[in-house]
Design an enzyme around this catalytic site. Structure first.
Site, PDB file in Angstrom:
ATOM      1  N   ALA A 184      -3.029  -0.275  -7.668  1.00 30.95           N
ATOM      2  CA  ALA A 184      -2.617  -1.680  -7.642  1.00 30.95           C
ATOM      3  C   ALA A 184      -3.724  -2.609  -7.150  1.00 30.95           C
ATOM      4  O   ALA A 184      -3.953  -3.680  -7.737  1.00 30.95           O
ATOM      5  CB  ALA A 184      -1.381  -1.833  -6.762  1.00 30.95           C
ATOM      6  N   CYS A 212       9.868  -2.613   1.155  1.00 29.33           N
ATOM      7  CA  CYS A 212      10.927  -1.656   1.491  1.00 29.33           C
ATOM      8  C   CYS A 212      10.611  -0.941   2.799  1.00 29.33           C
ATOM      9  O   CYS A 212      11.226   0.084   3.113  1.00 29.33           O
ATOM     10  CB  CYS A 212      11.123  -0.649   0.366  1.00 29.33           C
ATOM     11  SG  CYS A 212       9.667   0.384   0.035  1.00 29.33           S
TER      12      CYS A 212
END
Length: 414
Positions: free
Chosen positions: A295, A355
């Site tokens: 990423a 998360c």
């Protein structure tokens, strides 16, 4: 635990649960009395009631230093969280009746909240079933057990799940990291019926296929459902980048509901194949493309190419797994959000999700604020999102609240 063992357990109707009594250190009961469900090993007065020798997965009554009852707990003497609440009453066991009632209550809530039978049916402590997760994909169930207490009752749980919804198949995704902490083996096994590699689900009116057996965690992440719906609403006609896309939960929802272009990025080629399959499933594959890679590298590449997007979504895996990872994890979130914010068109939207239970919501706000100041952007928080109704939060157990999502409009610095 194999299906034969499950049948043997169900037929015998027996349990190896034994009754114990644990006494806490003076003052250690305050958190439990305030509503928390967990007991830590260092809170037990082991000079009076040793933990050593108690069988993992057994049940004990817990009392404070003055002998007042605090409830019945599943016990694992080998884990830091050595006790998990069953009931505030003494003498309770994980009986078939108790398990059935809690499974039925959890099911009733989900059926009330969701039109389609696609949701997290059981969310551990919030449903009074600490250490048990059940995700439902219509007539297929994905079950994950993370505590010795629930593992001991797994055959009974499997039997009850079958009786309550008559699934065609149940897969046990018992390969989570918490199982090692509890001294449990890691395995993935089809326990009931047949489970196809790809299962169908509907979320926010969008169709998806998810790989249960080979996929991440239980195969799908239902937790960001309301945030994906809001992202899609604000992405109509827009150019969207979905980073850490997995199977396209965010990106495909945006594309299916009107985004002009969606690029999904993930490190996994198999996940990106799933993205394109889901795009075709919803008839939007002409507006969806993928980029494979790390990423941070992908964000760097897009910035070097001077690419810009109306909506940038970053929903990384948990960068902070343990408290000792907080400093390093926050640095990773900082870097990620800075890179992502650079790609947002002026007037566009950065959707920053997390998360990580150990990342406080205010810290994510601080990270967005500091990223905007460093890049000389004006960042305005339009909305904050949490987890869906199938991941209900216990106010007294902050660990049950882990999902965060900030919707921030980015404009030139004032």
């Amino acid at each position: 635990m194999g299906t034969k063992l499950a049948r043997d357990f169900i037929q015998s109707g027996t349990s190896n649960v034994t009754r114990q009594i644990l006494t806490l250190n003076a003052g250690a009961e305050k958190r439990l009395r305030s509503g928390h469900h967990w007991l830590y090993a260092n809170e037990v007065d082991t000079s009076k009631t040793p933990l050593a020798g108690i069988e993992a997965g057994s049940v004990a009554d817990v009392q404070d230093a003055r002998g007042r009852t605090l409830g019945s707990f599943m016990i694992n003497p080998n884990a830091l969280i050595c006790g998990r609440l069953i009931s505030r009453k003494a003498g309770r066991e994980l009986t078939r009746s108790l398990l059935k009632n809690r499974l039925k209550q959890a099911l009733a809530i989900r059926e009330q909240c969701f039109e389609n039978p696609c949701y997290r049916w059981v969310y551990g402590d919030s449903d009074g079933l600490s250490g048990l997760v059940v995700d439902r994909f219509d007539d297929i169930l994905s079950v994950q057990v993370s505590t010795a207490g629930m593992e001991a009752h797994l055959p009974m749980i499997l039997d009850l799940l079958q009786r309550l919804v008559q699934p065609k198949g149940i897969v046990l995704k018992n390969d989570g990291k918490m199982r090692a902490v509890e001294g449990l083996p890691s395995y993935v096994e089809v326990a009931v019926g047949e489970v196809p590699e790809q299962v169908a689900l509907i979320e926010n009116g969008v169709q998806f296929h998810a790989p249960l057996i080979s996929g991440q965690k239980t195969g799908w992440f239902y937790d960001h459902r309301p945030n994906r719906a809001l992202a899609a609403k604000w992405s109509a006609g827009k150019r969207v980048l979905d980073v850490f896309s997995y199977l396209g939960g965010w990106g495909i929802t945006c594309a299916a509901q009107g985004a002009a272009e969606v690029i999904c990025s993930d490190v996994s080629n198999s996940a990106l194949s799933g993205v394109m399959e889901n795009a075709r499933l919803n008839g939007c594959d002409d507006r969806v493309s993928t980029i494979q890679g790390d990423a941070f590298d992908v964000l760097d590449q897009l910035n070097q190419e001077r690419q810009r997007f109306d909506v940038v979504i970053v929903d990384p895996p948990a960068f902070i797994a343990r408290r000792k990872d907080i400093a390093a994890g926050e640095r990773a979130y900082q870097k990620l959000n800075e890179q992502a914010m650079k790609l947002v068109n002026y007037g566009g939207l950065l959707i920053s999700a997390s998360c990580s239970m150990h990342l406080q919501a205010q810290r994510l706000n601080d990270i967005i604020r500091s990223s905007a100041r460093k890049l000389e952007r004006h960042a305005v928080l339009l909305a904050e999102g949490g987890q869906g109704a199938d991941h209900p939060v216990l106010p007294a157990v902050p660990e049950t609240r882990y999902i965060k999502s900030l919707f921030t409009q980015v404009t030139p610095g004032l």
